[in-house]
Design a protein around this motif. Structure first.
Motif, PDB file in Angstrom:
ATOM      1  N   ALA A  24       7.609  -0.286 -13.119  1.00 57.22           N
ATOM      2  CA  ALA A  24       6.549   0.684 -12.875  1.00 57.22           C
ATOM      3  C   ALA A  24       5.192   0.021 -12.744  1.00 57.22           C
ATOM      4  O   ALA A  24       4.185   0.590 -13.117  1.00 57.22           O
ATOM      5  CB  ALA A  24       6.549   1.710 -14.009  1.00 57.22           C
ATOM      6  N   ASP A  71       3.533  -0.301 -10.199  1.00 59.29           N
ATOM      7  CA  ASP A  71       2.783   0.275  -9.085  1.00 59.29           C
ATOM      8  C   ASP A  71       2.526   1.769  -9.257  1.00 59.29           C
ATOM      9  O   ASP A  71       2.370   2.492  -8.288  1.00 59.29           O
ATOM     10  CB  ASP A  71       3.517   0.009  -7.774  1.00 59.29           C
ATOM     11  CG  ASP A  71       4.927   0.562  -7.766  1.00 59.29           C
ATOM     12  OD1 ASP A  71       5.428   0.985  -8.835  1.00 59.29           O
ATOM     13  OD2 ASP A  71       5.549   0.581  -6.700  1.00 59.29           O
ATOM     14  N   LEU A  72       2.434   2.225 -10.494  1.00 58.33           N
ATOM     15  CA  LEU A  72       2.258   3.655 -10.749  1.00 58.33           C
ATOM     16  C   LEU A  72       0.980   4.222 -10.152  1.00 58.33           C
ATOM     17  O   LEU A  72       0.906   5.410  -9.887  1.00 58.33           O
ATOM     18  CB  LEU A  72       2.289   3.944 -12.254  1.00 58.33           C
ATOM     19  CG  LEU A  72       3.637   3.778 -12.918  1.00 58.33           C
ATOM     20  CD1 LEU A  72       3.540   4.116 -14.397  1.00 58.33           C
ATOM     21  CD2 LEU A  72       4.694   4.624 -12.257  1.00 58.33           C
ATOM     22  N   ASP A 117      -0.174   3.594  -7.174  1.00 55.72           N
ATOM     23  CA  ASP A 117      -0.093   3.706  -5.723  1.00 55.72           C
ATOM     24  C   ASP A 117      -0.026   5.169  -5.311  1.00 55.72           C
ATOM     25  O   ASP A 117       0.679   5.971  -5.945  1.00 55.72           O
ATOM     26  CB  ASP A 117       1.133   2.960  -5.190  1.00 55.72           C
ATOM     27  CG  ASP A 117       0.998   1.448  -5.292  1.00 55.72           C
ATOM     28  OD1 ASP A 117      -0.073   0.968  -5.715  1.00 55.72           O
ATOM     29  OD2 ASP A 117       1.962   0.755  -4.952  1.00 55.72           O
ATOM     30  N   TYR A 164       1.465   6.748  -2.956  1.00 54.51           N
ATOM     31  CA  TYR A 164       2.731   7.260  -2.446  1.00 54.51           C
ATOM     32  C   TYR A 164       3.773   7.480  -3.538  1.00 54.51           C
ATOM     33  O   TYR A 164       4.847   7.990  -3.273  1.00 54.51           O
ATOM     34  CB  TYR A 164       3.322   6.293  -1.411  1.00 54.51           C
ATOM     35  CG  TYR A 164       2.390   5.996  -0.264  1.00 54.51           C
ATOM     36  CD1 TYR A 164       1.933   7.016   0.564  1.00 54.51           C
ATOM     37  CD2 TYR A 164       1.958   4.709  -0.012  1.00 54.51           C
ATOM     38  CE1 TYR A 164       1.077   6.749   1.623  1.00 54.51           C
ATOM     39  CE2 TYR A 164       1.106   4.426   1.043  1.00 54.51           C
ATOM     40  CZ  TYR A 164       0.673   5.461   1.850  1.00 54.51           C
ATOM     41  OH  TYR A 164      -0.175   5.186   2.892  1.00 54.51           O
ATOM     42  N   VAL A 165       3.487   7.064  -4.750  1.00 54.55           N
ATOM     43  CA  VAL A 165       4.456   7.130  -5.844  1.00 54.55           C
ATOM     44  C   VAL A 165       4.302   8.446  -6.606  1.00 54.55           C
ATOM     45  O   VAL A 165       3.248   8.743  -7.152  1.00 54.55           O
ATOM     46  CB  VAL A 165       4.287   5.934  -6.805  1.00 54.55           C
ATOM     47  CG1 VAL A 165       5.264   6.038  -7.968  1.00 54.55           C
ATOM     48  CG2 VAL A 165       4.459   4.614  -6.061  1.00 54.55           C
ATOM     49  N   LEU A 197       6.152  10.490  -9.679  1.00 51.49           N
ATOM     50  CA  LEU A 197       7.137  10.371 -10.761  1.00 51.49           C
ATOM     51  C   LEU A 197       7.161  11.642 -11.603  1.00 51.49           C
ATOM     52  O   LEU A 197       6.129  12.267 -11.821  1.00 51.49           O
ATOM     53  CB  LEU A 197       6.818   9.168 -11.643  1.00 51.49           C
ATOM     54  CG  LEU A 197       6.962   7.801 -10.986  1.00 51.49           C
ATOM     55  CD1 LEU A 197       6.487   6.706 -11.919  1.00 51.49           C
ATOM     56  CD2 LEU A 197       8.398   7.544 -10.570  1.00 51.49           C
ATOM     57  N   GLU A 239       8.921   7.773  -3.609  1.00 54.70           N
ATOM     58  CA  GLU A 239       7.800   7.088  -2.996  1.00 54.70           C
ATOM     59  C   GLU A 239       7.878   7.459  -1.520  1.00 54.70           C
ATOM     60  O   GLU A 239       8.835   7.094  -0.833  1.00 54.70           O
ATOM     61  CB  GLU A 239       7.945   5.583  -3.214  1.00 54.70           C
ATOM     62  CG  GLU A 239       6.756   4.790  -2.823  1.00 54.70           C
ATOM     63  CD  GLU A 239       6.838   3.359  -3.341  1.00 54.70           C
ATOM     64  OE1 GLU A 239       6.187   2.509  -2.725  1.00 54.70           O
ATOM     65  OE2 GLU A 239       7.545   3.099  -4.345  1.00 54.70           O
ATOM     66  N   ARG A 283      13.060   6.349  -6.717  1.00 56.37           N
ATOM     67  CA  ARG A 283      12.486   5.416  -7.675  1.00 56.37           C
ATOM     68  C   ARG A 283      12.874   5.708  -9.112  1.00 56.37           C
ATOM     69  O   ARG A 283      12.858   6.850  -9.539  1.00 56.37           O
ATOM     70  CB  ARG A 283      10.958   5.514  -7.611  1.00 56.37           C
ATOM     71  CG  ARG A 283      10.313   4.987  -6.363  1.00 56.37           C
ATOM     72  CD  ARG A 283      10.292   3.486  -6.351  1.00 56.37           C
ATOM     73  NE  ARG A 283       9.774   2.935  -7.568  1.00 56.37           N
ATOM     74  CZ  ARG A 283       8.495   2.689  -7.818  1.00 56.37           C
ATOM     75  NH1 ARG A 283       7.593   2.928  -6.918  1.00 56.37           N
ATOM     76  NH2 ARG A 283       8.127   2.184  -8.972  1.00 56.37           N
ATOM     77  N   SER A 321       6.882  -1.618   0.879  1.00 58.26           N
ATOM     78  CA  SER A 321       6.429  -1.104  -0.415  1.00 58.26           C
ATOM     79  C   SER A 321       6.568  -2.183  -1.482  1.00 58.26           C
ATOM     80  O   SER A 321       7.390  -3.093  -1.364  1.00 58.26           O
ATOM     81  CB  SER A 321       7.239   0.129  -0.818  1.00 58.26           C
ATOM     82  OG  SER A 321       8.580  -0.239  -1.130  1.00 58.26           O
ATOM     83  N   GLN A 377       7.798  -1.860  -4.455  1.00 60.69           N
ATOM     84  CA  GLN A 377       9.116  -1.735  -5.074  1.00 60.69           C
ATOM     85  C   GLN A 377      10.139  -2.516  -4.258  1.00 60.69           C
ATOM     86  O   GLN A 377      10.935  -3.265  -4.806  1.00 60.69           O
ATOM     87  CB  GLN A 377       9.513  -0.261  -5.155  1.00 60.69           C
ATOM     88  CG  GLN A 377      10.876  -0.030  -5.762  1.00 60.69           C
ATOM     89  CD  GLN A 377      10.929  -0.247  -7.244  1.00 60.69           C
ATOM     90  OE1 GLN A 377       9.915  -0.269  -7.907  1.00 60.69           O
ATOM     91  NE2 GLN A 377      12.098  -0.411  -7.789  1.00 60.69           N
TER      92      GLN A 377
END
Length: 135
Positions: free
Chosen positions: A12, A14-15, A17, A19-20, A22, A39, A48, A112, A114
């Protein structure tokens, strides 16, 4: 790697970002079940960080989390959901995901964080095409 719940860790880094997306999943009694996210890149998404908390594994909660994320993807009229898995290929295959090649993955998803850096290079790439997506 961030530990979201004691004993359950997910990639995680890139939380932040944009586009993410959750979610934390709970029972109707507010008992935490797990986590998962999408994402989103254009008409496609990367599945994800699907995690079921240890006491609730092997009872269908992981499949329910994936189904909820797929419902979100349908609501957004996405065409396909891609994923990377290092260890759960059979689980995702039972849910309708099929292996695909790196070349099958849209450019935005391939670039990305990820996909490019956070997941191990030995991970299997899989896809599920969604009906009703944008043409």
């Amino acid at each position: 790697m961030h530990e979201l719940v004691r004993g359950v860790a997910v990639e995680a880094d890139d939380l932040g970002d944009p586009y993410v997306l959750l979610w934390r999943f709970e029972t109707y009694e507010d008992v935490p079940v797990g986590f998962g996210g999408l994402e989103i890149y254009g008409d496609d998404a990367l599945l994800r960080s699907v995690v079921t908390l240890p006491p609730l594994r092997q009872v269908g909660m992981g499949a329910a989390i994936v189904a909820a994320l797929e419902a979100e993807a349908h609501a957004r009229r996405l065409r396909a959901i891609y994923l990377l898995t290092a260890s759960d290929r059979e689980f995702f295959a039972r849910l309708g995901y099929a292996p695909c090649t790196l070349g099958d993955v849209p450019e935005g998803i391939r670039q990305s964080r990820q996909f490019a850096a956070l997941c191990p290079p030995t991970a299997t790439v899989m896809v599920k095409r969604l009906s009703g997506g944008r043409a």
